[in-house]
Design an enzyme around this catalytic site. Structure first.
Site, PDB file in Angstrom:
ATOM      1  N   LYS A  11      29.804  35.608  42.505  1.00 39.49           N
ATOM      2  CA  LYS A  11      30.036  36.655  41.491  1.00 39.49           C
ATOM      3  C   LYS A  11      30.593  36.022  40.217  1.00 39.49           C
ATOM      4  O   LYS A  11      31.205  34.941  40.251  1.00 39.49           O
ATOM      5  CB  LYS A  11      30.995  37.744  41.995  1.00 39.49           C
ATOM      6  CG  LYS A  11      32.444  37.288  42.259  1.00 39.49           C
ATOM      7  CD  LYS A  11      33.383  37.428  41.067  1.00 39.49           C
ATOM      8  CE  LYS A  11      34.763  36.869  41.361  1.00 39.49           C
ATOM      9  NZ  LYS A  11      35.314  35.915  40.495  1.00 39.49           N
ATOM     10  N   ASP A 136      38.868  39.554  46.554  1.00 45.00           N
ATOM     11  CA  ASP A 136      37.465  39.659  46.122  1.00 45.00           C
ATOM     12  C   ASP A 136      36.517  40.001  47.268  1.00 45.00           C
ATOM     13  O   ASP A 136      35.335  40.274  47.030  1.00 45.00           O
ATOM     14  CB  ASP A 136      36.982  38.307  45.549  1.00 45.00           C
ATOM     15  CG  ASP A 136      37.631  37.977  44.218  1.00 45.00           C
ATOM     16  OD1 ASP A 136      38.200  38.883  43.595  1.00 45.00           O
ATOM     17  OD2 ASP A 136      37.553  36.803  43.818  1.00 45.00           O
TER      18      ASP A 136
HETATM   19  O1  C5P Z   1      43.667  37.727  47.215  1.00 50.88           O
HETATM   20  P1  C5P Z   1      43.496  36.262  47.143  1.00 50.88           P
HETATM   21  O2  C5P Z   1      44.058  35.544  48.353  1.00 50.88           O
HETATM   22  O3  C5P Z   1      42.108  35.821  46.844  1.00 50.88           O
HETATM   23  O4  C5P Z   1      44.368  35.779  45.903  1.00 50.88           O
HETATM   24  C1  C5P Z   1      44.691  34.433  45.683  1.00 50.88           C
HETATM   25  C2  C5P Z   1      45.926  34.376  44.810  1.00 50.88           C
HETATM   26  O5  C5P Z   1      45.611  34.875  43.504  1.00 50.88           O
HETATM   27  C3  C5P Z   1      47.056  35.251  45.294  1.00 50.88           C
HETATM   28  O6  C5P Z   1      47.871  34.539  46.169  1.00 50.88           O
HETATM   29  C4  C5P Z   1      47.789  35.596  44.031  1.00 50.88           C
HETATM   30  O7  C5P Z   1      48.634  34.540  43.657  1.00 50.88           O
HETATM   31  C5  C5P Z   1      46.675  35.650  42.993  1.00 50.88           C
HETATM   32  N1  C5P Z   1      46.215  37.015  42.708  1.00 50.88           N
HETATM   33  C6  C5P Z   1      47.019  37.851  41.955  1.00 50.88           C
HETATM   34  N2  C5P Z   1      46.588  39.122  41.681  1.00 50.88           N
HETATM   35  C7  C5P Z   1      45.386  39.553  42.111  1.00 50.88           C
HETATM   36  C8  C5P Z   1      44.554  38.707  42.868  1.00 50.88           C
HETATM   37  C9  C5P Z   1      45.008  37.436  43.157  1.00 50.88           C
HETATM   38  O8  C5P Z   1      48.115  37.482  41.543  1.00 50.88           O
HETATM   39  N3  C5P Z   1      44.999  40.787  41.805  1.00 50.88           N
END
Ligand code: C5P
Length: 298
Positions: A11, A136
């Site tokens: 994406k 995501d």
């Molecule tokens: O959700 P995911 O594990 O992919 O996110 C990776 C990191 O990105 C999270 O640990 C966080 O630090 C950051 N993040 C965030 N806000 C979001 C998505 C991700 O701060 N909406």
């Protein structure tokens, strides 16, 4: 033995806006996500040897550090299942690139296992598991183009929209999403997206306006860490793109062109310096084999 292959598309973020940090440490997002036809292929095979994962990439862990492995473990745990599974990831999406490659592989594993093992997990439950794995993942399951809010998991689908001709350039380094978000500060954002105007342009199939509305506030954190991202944006625009933007937390940059031929000409130039350059377009269900209703069972 039962087996199947599922496509896992990458994406890009056509807009990415942040309202602020939430009490849980995540950031409150408003972002338009769009699937493109750069795809990994996820092979699943029922086995007698527990859970195993391999890939054709040297950059990925072949254990519980891999999000696709975590997805399979989550499913098996919920079913208290002793079934074994061999996962093979044919990686084509660059790793640590801001293209949700890992999230898309995990999404494919969730949907694929549900089908292959005939688990009949309701869609809502499957998406809930996806959100536990990563912000995501729900979008990667739903696909197409969508406005995402919350952590990225609250989705409103957008209509199919115009076919975008895109050049993707990933510089020779990776970025950690967590680190980019840690470095992000609302005070440093000079230019916020107008998400409403973007959606109007999208609904009108107006590619020029779509290109004009491309904006990503995370550039304000990633570009100071790696000014090369800005240089790539400028070069892509000079090569004829209507506009160029960093995807997600980066470092991949994409440019929108008016035709595939123009995209290819620009690719020839960029490829000389950047090995990981790709001519891609919007992902259309059915233009490739695999994924959900196109899952092929071998
Ligand atoms: O959700 P995911 O594990 O992919 O996110 C990776 C990191 O990105 C999270 O640990 C966080 O630090 C950051 N993040 C965030 N806000 C979001 C998505 C991700 O701060 N909406």
């Amino acid at each position: 033995m039962k087996a199947m292959v599922i496509e896992a598309p990458a994406k890009i973020n056509l807009t990415l806006d942040i309202a602020g940090e939430r009490p849980d440490g995540y950031h409150e997002l408003e972002t338009v996500m769009h699937q493109i036809n750069l795809v990994d292929r996820v092979q699943l095979r029922v086995s007698d040897n527990g859970l195993r994962i391999r890939s054709n990439s040297t950059e990925l862990p072949e254990n519980e550090g891999n999000l696709a492995y975590q997805a399979a473990e989550l499913v098996l745990r919920n079913f208290k299942s002793s079934a074994g599974l061999d996962i093979f990831l044919e990686k084509n999406i660059p790793v640590g690139a801001g293209l949700a490659g890992g999230s898309s592989d995990a999404a494919a594993v969730l949907m694929g296992m549900n089908h292959l093992l005939d688990l009949q997990v309701p869609w809502e439950k499957l998406v809930e598991w996806g959100a536990m794995l990563g912000s995501d993942v729900p979008f990667c399951m739903q696909g197409g183009t969508a406005l995402a809010r919350g952590r990225g998991e609250i989705l409103a689908p957008l209509k199919e929209g115009p076919l975008l001709h895109l050049l993707l350039v990933k510089p020779d380094f990776q970025l950690s999403t967590a680190e980019v978000y840690r470095n992000f500060s609302l005070d440093q954002v000079a230019d916020f997206p107008d998400t409403f105007a973007f959606i109007e342009a999208w609904k009108a199939n107006n590619i020029e306006d779509i290109a004009y509305q491309l904006k990503n506030v995370l550039e304000s954190a990633s570009i100071p860490m790696h000014p090369e991202i800005e240089e790539i944006k400028h070069r892509i625009c000079k090569l004829g793109a209507m506009n160029a933007l960093m995807s997600g937390s980066g470092p991949t940059v994409f440019g929108i062109f008016s035709s595939q031929e123009e995209t290819r000409q620009a690719w020839i130039e960029m490829k000389q310096q950047y090995q990981e350059s790709y001519v891609v377009s919007s992902y259309r269900r059915g233009d490739n084999v695999g994924r959900k209703e196109e899952i092929s069972t071998c």
